[in-house]
Design an enzyme around this catalytic site. Structure first.
Site, short mmCIF file in Angstrom:
data_model
loop_
_atom_site.label_atom_id
_atom_site.label_comp_id
_atom_site.label_asym_id
_atom_site.label_seq_id
_atom_site.Cartn_x
_atom_site.Cartn_y
_atom_site.Cartn_z
N SER A 100 -18.25 70.96 67.01
CA SER A 100 -18.48 69.52 67.22
C SER A 100 -17.17 68.79 67.46
CB SER A 100 -19.21 68.91 66.02
OG SER A 100 -18.59 69.30 64.79
N ASP B 239 -16.11 77.55 63.28
CA ASP B 239 -17.07 77.86 64.34
C ASP B 239 -16.45 78.77 65.39
OD1 ASP B 239 -19.73 77.05 64.25
OD2 ASP B 239 -19.25 74.97 64.74
N LYS C 161 -18.64 80.92 61.73
CA LYS C 161 -20.04 80.58 61.98
C LYS C 161 -20.35 80.81 63.45
CE LYS C 161 -21.64 76.25 62.19
NZ LYS C 161 -22.37 76.23 63.50
N GLU D 226 -23.85 80.80 66.38
CA GLU D 226 -25.20 80.28 66.59
C GLU D 226 -26.14 81.35 67.12
OE1 GLU D 226 -23.78 75.71 67.70
OE2 GLU D 226 -25.09 76.81 69.07
N GLU E 238 -30.81 73.65 61.77
CA GLU E 238 -30.64 72.32 62.37
C GLU E 238 -31.90 71.86 63.08
OE1 GLU E 238 -27.61 69.82 65.31
OE2 GLU E 238 -27.08 71.83 64.62
#
Length: 280
Positions: A62, A100, A130, A132, A198
């Site tokens: 982000s 991330d 992390k 996704e 999320e």
């Protein structure tokens, strides 16, 4: 005979703070203790959050939006994230710092994921990474975890896949709920130590949290997750304009910063600053 204090019992020395590790998060889940995670992107902010005893800090991709000004998280690169992670690690000696892995740095397969995760930890001092995806990245999670690198998974709405998902949409509704459950179980079995969910319906998130032995971290996934995460600029009221439904503003940092900057500029313009007390 030992002496007794005249006025009440002597105060106990404060216990030194413990460095947060992944096993603490598992213990907290077993005990039903909920915890908070925030994003951080620099030394100074990380230091404030560490003083606030936020146990887990995420240097999220982000940063693409709130640091670099991109519209999505897709463009941000590993080289852009690494310096940010270094600063956060230095600023937060007690927090577990998760970094991330950006889009394009792990999707090709387990070897690419392991190489990226290894570089991230070696060059930043981060404690975990992390990435996704659910079942589709289980092999990557397994390879990275097997190498001794803790992995936090991320299912439901995955921002790096925003183009493929058709925009910012709640995931796991209707028939898609079963796949979200499969994703959660797959990342746990692959070795993830926690999983972010999320924009998942609260009822589904409750079901998944009950099924898993690893902690669930919610962002727009209702109150039953083991932990919650927000982008700090959203949480503190730094950002302008409309925010997601799941955001609650706990401060008005943006307003205060604008006021301070305006006051500073005005005092410089009028000659009120610097005054005698600010001069040598």
């Amino acid at each position: 005979m030992s002496e007794q204090p005249v006025y009440g019992a002597a105060a106990e020395a404060p216990k030194p703070r413990v460095k947060v590790r992944t096993h603490h998060l598992h213990k907290w889940k077993a005990e039903g203790h909920k915890w908070a995670m925030l994003t951080a992107y620099d030394y100074s902010t990380a230091a404030v959050f560490d003083e606030a005893e936020i146990p887990v800090l995420l240097v999220g991709d982000s940063a693409a939006n709130v640091v670099y000004g991109y519209d999505t998280t897709v463009p941000v690169t590993l080289d852009e994230l690494i310096p940010l992670v270094r600063g956060v690690v230095r600023g937060a000696p007690h927090a577990l710092v998760v970094a991330d892995l950006p889009f394009g740095s792990y999707e090709a397969g387990p070897q690419q994921a392991l190489a990226t995760a290894t570089r991230m930890l070696k060059e930043t001092g981060a404690h975990a990474v992390k990435l996704e995806g659910g079942e589709r990245v289980a092999d990557q999670i397994a390879a990275v975890s097997a190498a001794g690198i803790p992995v936090m998974a991320h299912i439901g709405f995955t921002p790096q896949s925003v183009n493929g998902l058709g925009g910012f949409r709640v995931q796991g509704r209707g028939d898609a709920a079963e796949q979200t459950i499969h994703d959660a179980i797959a990342v746990q079995e692959a070795g993830a130590f926690a999983v972010v969910m999320e924009m998942v319906p609260a009822e589904l998130a409750t079901q998944i949290t009950g099924k898993l032995t690893i902690p669930t971290v919610g962002i727009g996934a209702g109150p039953s997750c083991d932990a919650q995460v927000l982008v700090w600029q959203d949480m503190a009221g730094m950002t302008n304009g409309k925010t997601a439904k799941f955001v609650k503003r706990f401060g008005a940092v943006g307003d205060e910063l604008r006021r301070a900057a305006s006051d500073y500029a005005r005092e410089v313009a009028t000659g009120a600053f610097p005054a005698d007390e600010h001069s040598y």
